[in-house]
Scaffold this motif. Structure first.
Motif, PDB file in Angstrom:
ATOM      1  N   ARG A   1       0.984  -1.339  -0.021  1.00  0.00           N
ATOM      2  CA  ARG A   1      -0.038  -0.109   0.057  1.00  0.00           C
ATOM      3  C   ARG A   1       0.887   1.359  -0.125  1.00  0.00           C
ATOM      4  NH1 ARG A   1      -4.507  -0.709   4.342  1.00  0.00           N
ATOM      5  NH2 ARG A   1      -4.625  -2.605   3.192  1.00  0.00           N
ATOM      6  N   GLN A   2       2.046   1.282   0.830  1.00  0.00           N
ATOM      7  CA  GLN A   2       2.793   2.581   0.692  1.00  0.00           C
ATOM      8  C   GLN A   2       3.305   3.014  -0.510  1.00  0.00           C
ATOM      9  OE1 GLN A   2       4.936   3.256   4.420  1.00  0.00           O
ATOM     10  NE2 GLN A   2       5.845   5.037   3.440  1.00  0.00           N
ATOM     11  N   ALA A   3       3.836   2.033  -1.399  1.00  0.00           N
ATOM     12  CA  ALA A   3       4.389   2.101  -2.647  1.00  0.00           C
ATOM     13  C   ALA A   3       3.247   2.765  -3.473  1.00  0.00           C
ATOM     14  CB  ALA A   3       4.779   1.000  -3.360  1.00  0.00           C
ATOM     15  N   VAL A   4       1.849   2.080  -3.492  1.00  0.00           N
ATOM     16  CA  VAL A   4       0.830   2.404  -4.438  1.00  0.00           C
ATOM     17  C   VAL A   4       0.307   4.006  -3.810  1.00  0.00           C
ATOM     18  CG1 VAL A   4      -1.593   2.221  -4.879  1.00  0.00           C
ATOM     19  CG2 VAL A   4      -0.153   0.369  -4.662  1.00  0.00           C
ATOM     20  N   LEU A   5       0.275   4.151  -2.469  1.00  0.00           N
ATOM     21  CA  LEU A   5      -0.233   5.579  -2.172  1.00  0.00           C
ATOM     22  C   LEU A   5       1.066   6.324  -2.471  1.00  0.00           C
ATOM     23  CD1 LEU A   5      -1.301   4.534   1.482  1.00  0.00           C
ATOM     24  CD2 LEU A   5      -2.666   5.587  -0.386  1.00  0.00           C
ATOM     25  N   GLY A   6       2.313   6.241  -2.453  1.00  0.00           N
ATOM     26  CA  GLY A   6       3.324   7.030  -2.775  1.00  0.00           C
ATOM     27  C   GLY A   6       3.190   7.324  -3.931  1.00  0.00           C
ATOM     28  N   ARG A   7       2.684   6.443  -5.000  1.00  0.00           N
ATOM     29  CA  ARG A   7       2.707   6.955  -6.631  1.00  0.00           C
ATOM     30  C   ARG A   7       1.606   7.774  -6.732  1.00  0.00           C
ATOM     31  NH1 ARG A   7       4.376   1.326  -7.385  1.00  0.00           N
ATOM     32  NH2 ARG A   7       2.185   0.732  -7.357  1.00  0.00           N
ATOM     33  N   PHE A   8       0.476   7.204  -6.103  1.00  0.00           N
ATOM     34  CA  PHE A   8      -0.808   8.578  -6.044  1.00  0.00           C
ATOM     35  C   PHE A   8      -0.415   9.743  -5.818  1.00  0.00           C
ATOM     36  CE2 PHE A   8      -4.435  10.155  -3.556  1.00  0.00           C
ATOM     37  CZ  PHE A   8      -5.362  10.501  -4.861  1.00  0.00           C
ATOM     38  N   ILE A   9       0.133   9.854  -4.550  1.00  0.00           N
ATOM     39  CA  ILE A   9       0.399  11.321  -4.127  1.00  0.00           C
ATOM     40  C   ILE A   9       1.587  12.070  -5.042  1.00  0.00           C
ATOM     41  CG2 ILE A   9      -0.028  10.774  -1.836  1.00  0.00           C
ATOM     42  CD1 ILE A   9       3.293  11.049  -1.274  1.00  0.00           C
ATOM     43  N   GLY A  10       2.064  11.075  -5.970  1.00  0.00           N
ATOM     44  CA  GLY A  10       2.843  11.947  -7.056  1.00  0.00           C
ATOM     45  C   GLY A  10       1.844  12.859  -7.735  1.00  0.00           C
ATOM     46  N   GLY A  11       0.704  12.322  -8.201  1.00  0.00           N
ATOM     47  CA  GLY A  11      -0.333  13.113  -8.900  1.00  0.00           C
ATOM     48  C   GLY A  11      -0.393  14.479  -7.878  1.00  0.00           C
ATOM     49  N   ILE A  12      -0.848  14.313  -6.692  1.00  0.00           N
ATOM     50  CA  ILE A  12      -1.078  15.254  -5.919  1.00  0.00           C
ATOM     51  C   ILE A  12       0.177  16.340  -5.856  1.00  0.00           C
ATOM     52  CG2 ILE A  12      -1.646  16.108  -3.316  1.00  0.00           C
ATOM     53  CD1 ILE A  12      -2.672  13.352  -3.047  1.00  0.00           C
ATOM     54  N   LEU A  13       1.324  15.938  -5.542  1.00  0.00           N
ATOM     55  CA  LEU A  13       2.561  16.780  -5.484  1.00  0.00           C
ATOM     56  C   LEU A  13       2.987  17.487  -6.830  1.00  0.00           C
ATOM     57  CD1 LEU A  13       4.359  14.403  -3.042  1.00  0.00           C
ATOM     58  CD2 LEU A  13       3.227  16.690  -2.512  1.00  0.00           C
ATOM     59  N   LEU A  14       2.468  16.952  -7.939  1.00  0.00           N
ATOM     60  CA  LEU A  14       2.827  17.618  -9.022  1.00  0.00           C
ATOM     61  C   LEU A  14       1.620  18.848  -9.172  1.00  0.00           C
ATOM     62  CD1 LEU A  14       2.945  15.000 -11.917  1.00  0.00           C
ATOM     63  CD2 LEU A  14       4.579  16.585 -11.133  1.00  0.00           C
ATOM     64  N   GLY A  15       0.511  18.502  -8.565  1.00  0.00           N
ATOM     65  CA  GLY A  15      -0.407  19.674  -8.412  1.00  0.00           C
ATOM     66  C   GLY A  15       0.259  20.785  -7.515  1.00  0.00           C
ATOM     67  N   GLY A  16       0.831  20.219  -6.516  1.00  0.00           N
ATOM     68  CA  GLY A  16       1.503  21.120  -5.448  1.00  0.00           C
ATOM     69  C   GLY A  16       2.529  21.904  -6.292  1.00  0.00           C
ATOM     70  N   VAL A  17       3.418  21.336  -7.050  1.00  0.00           N
ATOM     71  CA  VAL A  17       4.150  22.199  -7.997  1.00  0.00           C
ATOM     72  C   VAL A  17       3.526  23.363  -8.881  1.00  0.00           C
ATOM     73  CG1 VAL A  17       6.016  22.010 -10.017  1.00  0.00           C
ATOM     74  CG2 VAL A  17       5.718  20.377  -8.116  1.00  0.00           C
ATOM     75  N   LEU A  18       2.380  22.782  -9.541  1.00  0.00           N
ATOM     76  CA  LEU A  18       1.511  23.721 -10.380  1.00  0.00           C
ATOM     77  C   LEU A  18       0.708  24.705  -9.676  1.00  0.00           C
ATOM     78  CD1 LEU A  18       0.826  24.506 -13.309  1.00  0.00           C
ATOM     79  CD2 LEU A  18      -1.040  22.835 -13.064  1.00  0.00           C
ATOM     80  N   GLY A  19       0.329  24.427  -8.550  1.00  0.00           N
ATOM     81  CA  GLY A  19      -0.244  25.407  -7.747  1.00  0.00           C
ATOM     82  C   GLY A  19       0.486  26.544  -7.549  1.00  0.00           C
ATOM     83  N   PRO A  20       1.633  26.634  -6.906  1.00  0.00           N
ATOM     84  CA  PRO A  20       2.386  27.802  -6.706  1.00  0.00           C
ATOM     85  C   PRO A  20       2.827  28.725  -8.110  1.00  0.00           C
ATOM     86  CG  PRO A  20       3.132  26.197  -5.357  1.00  0.00           C
ATOM     87  CD  PRO A  20       2.495  25.475  -6.372  1.00  0.00           C
ATOM     88  N   LEU A  21       3.081  27.844  -9.054  1.00  0.00           N
ATOM     89  CA  LEU A  21       3.600  28.364 -10.504  1.00  0.00           C
ATOM     90  C   LEU A  21       2.140  29.314 -11.084  1.00  0.00           C
ATOM     91  CD1 LEU A  21       5.674  25.375 -11.975  1.00  0.00           C
ATOM     92  CD2 LEU A  21       6.420  27.743 -11.279  1.00  0.00           C
ATOM     93  N   LEU A  22       1.019  28.271 -10.766  1.00  0.00           N
ATOM     94  CA  LEU A  22      -0.345  29.170 -11.202  1.00  0.00           C
ATOM     95  C   LEU A  22      -0.156  30.428 -10.427  1.00  0.00           C
ATOM     96  CD1 LEU A  22      -2.503  26.414 -11.476  1.00  0.00           C
ATOM     97  CD2 LEU A  22      -1.874  27.833 -13.604  1.00  0.00           C
ATOM     98  N   GLY A  23      -0.377  29.996  -9.173  1.00  0.00           N
ATOM     99  CA  GLY A  23      -0.508  31.402  -8.093  1.00  0.00           C
ATOM    100  C   GLY A  23       0.278  32.620  -8.686  1.00  0.00           C
ATOM    101  N   GLY A  24       1.723  31.964  -8.666  1.00  0.00           N
ATOM    102  CA  GLY A  24       2.684  33.308  -8.712  1.00  0.00           C
ATOM    103  C   GLY A  24       2.753  33.898 -10.181  1.00  0.00           C
ATOM    104  N   GLY A  25       3.037  32.928 -11.138  1.00  0.00           N
ATOM    105  CA  GLY A  25       3.092  33.203 -12.319  1.00  0.00           C
ATOM    106  C   GLY A  25       1.899  33.903 -13.027  1.00  0.00           C
ATOM    107  N   ILE A  26       0.797  33.282 -13.142  1.00  0.00           N
ATOM    108  CA  ILE A  26      -0.415  33.842 -13.589  1.00  0.00           C
ATOM    109  C   ILE A  26      -0.823  35.249 -13.195  1.00  0.00           C
ATOM    110  CG2 ILE A  26      -2.786  33.471 -14.195  1.00  0.00           C
ATOM    111  CD1 ILE A  26      -2.291  30.672 -14.905  1.00  0.00           C
ATOM    112  N   SER A  27      -0.795  35.208 -11.514  1.00  0.00           N
ATOM    113  CA  SER A  27      -0.993  36.398 -11.057  1.00  0.00           C
ATOM    114  C   SER A  27       0.154  37.598 -11.355  1.00  0.00           C
ATOM    115  CB  SER A  27      -0.785  36.326  -9.562  1.00  0.00           C
ATOM    116  OG  SER A  27      -1.170  37.415  -8.896  1.00  0.00           O
ATOM    117  N   ASP A  28       1.314  37.537 -11.445  1.00  0.00           N
ATOM    118  CA  ASP A  28       2.257  38.315 -12.152  1.00  0.00           C
ATOM    119  C   ASP A  28       1.878  38.823 -13.608  1.00  0.00           C
ATOM    120  OD1 ASP A  28       3.864  39.148 -10.242  1.00  0.00           O
ATOM    121  OD2 ASP A  28       5.340  37.738 -10.736  1.00  0.00           O
TER     122      ASP A  28
END
Length: 386
Positions: free
Chosen positions: A127-154
């Motif tokens: 389960r931890q490996a499967v969960l870890g791969r799933f949170i890869g999607g969440i964390l990619l969103g975490g990468v995009l979130g600040p980029l959207l917030g900072g970049g598009i706002s600018d």
């Protein structure tokens, strides 16, 4: 839909949810300026989202158990899309906070019900490996979130950040609706309140909820103000702040690629210890000698080490209540986001009166002590479960 395709759709939903969670962090300076408030006051948009995200886990969990986890997430994300469009039209900080509350209330269904779904379909040793791969999607969103917030706002304004997020929620809702065809739920034997009262009588549930509440209080309370700290200390632009904060998501994504090897070579208890020590060093470094050139690598390491600690907690949370997994994981998630909301609020008060250093020091000391305690708990539980 095949199991692999279903996990891909869940990963995309997690990606969109992760984007929404972090999209407001680099916006604090812009919101403070536009609405003539201090950054600590503007942080209410983070607090409102986190509080709703956590509070309504207690609703999503039993609904997911009863009507189907994927179907519940699909409906919730449709509503989250509508709330995000409302954020784009907000005319005051108060209105924006209400709409962010609604977005958190609905998008909060994704992560706990996805974890519960994985818990239903994968054995504990995988389960931890499967969960870890799933949170890869969440964390990619975490990468995009600040980029959207900072970049598009600018570039074109902060309102378009929420427009883009709204369309992403609607697409995720559509895909999950397709994946949920034929899904069935389980009628509970008692009411919702009785289910949660029963869960709270279990020592494992109480321990895991306490661990994650303290983790969120310490980590997120300090991290929410790292973006404002970079502006005040180094005069970074919003785009630069967003890029640096995206490093946390990069670090978490790198963890998702290596989680299998970490579990095999270190084991869960030692992973937690290593994570706690590294987190303490990083927050201690921010307090003592932060330098502009080191902010990006510091935040990448911060994301990697936090994922090591938090994903281990998530894995144990999926097994703490197998008979009511949706409700159990929802209670765990509620504890997390309640801790985050309180941590951000109190950290803002401390920063207004005493500056950033006390908040970073408290996070450093508290996280290493928490890791020591959780690691010892894991060793005892593994003896019992094995």
């Amino acid at each position: 839909m095949s199991a692999r395709a279903t996990m891909a759709v869940l990963g995309f939903a997690g990606f969109v949810s992760g984007t929404s969670i972090r999209v407001a962090e680099p916006l604090l300076p812009k919101l403070a300026d536009e609405f003539a408030r201090k950054p600590a006051a503007a942080a209410v948009v983070i607090t409102a989202f986190a509080l709703a995200y956590g509070l309504f886990q207690l609703v999503h969990g039993p609904i997911g158990d009863r009507f189907g986890k994927l179907r519940t997430v699909s409906v919730a994300l449709f509503l989250a899309g509508a709330a995000s469009f409302a954020c784009a039209s907000a005319s005051s900080l108060e209105a924006l906070s209400v709409y962010r509350f609604l977005a958190g209330m609905t998008s909060g269904a994704v992560i706990p019900l996805a974890f519960a779904y994985i818990g239903d379909h994968y054995p504990f040793d995988q389960r931890q490996a499967v969960l870890g791969r799933f949170i890869g999607g969440i964390l990619l969103g975490g990468v995009l979130g600040p980029l959207l917030g900072g970049g598009i706002s600018d570039w074109i304004g902060w309102r378009y950040v929420f427009v883009i997020t709204g369309f992403a929620f609607l697409l995720a809702s559509l895909l999950l609706g397709m994946a949920s065809r034929g899904e069935t739920g389980v009628k509970p034997s008692g009411g919702v309140i009785a289910t949660y009262l029963t869960l709270l009588t279990t020592s494992v549930v109480r321990a895991m909820c306490a661990f994650v509440l303290l983790e969120a209080f310490l980590y997120h309370g300090a991290f929410a103000f790292v973006g404002v700290y970079m502006r005040d200390a180094f005069d970074f632009s919003l785009t630069t702040i967003g890029l640096c904060l995206a490093g946390v998501g990069v670090g978490g994504f790198l963890y998702s690629l290596t989680v299998g090897q970490l579990v095999r070579h270190l084991g869960q208890a030692r992973m937690v210890l290593v994570a706690g020590v590294v987190l303490a060093m990083l927050f201690g470094g921010l307090a003592a000698f932060a330098l502009p050139a080191f902010m990006a690598p510091t935040l990448i390491l911060l994301g990697y080490s936090f994922a090591m600690l938090h994903n281990t907690m998530q894995t144990f949370a999926t097994e703490m209540a197998p008979g009511a997994r949706g409700a159990g994981v929802a209670l765990f998630a509620f504890s997390l986001f309640f801790g985050q909301a309180v941590g951000v609020h109190l950290a803002g008060q401390v920063i207004e009166s005493n500056g950033y250093i006390p908040v970073f020091v408290i996070a450093a000391v508290g996280l290493v002590l928490l890791a020591l305690r959780f690691s010892a708990w894991i060793r005892r539980r593994q003896l019992v479960w094995n």
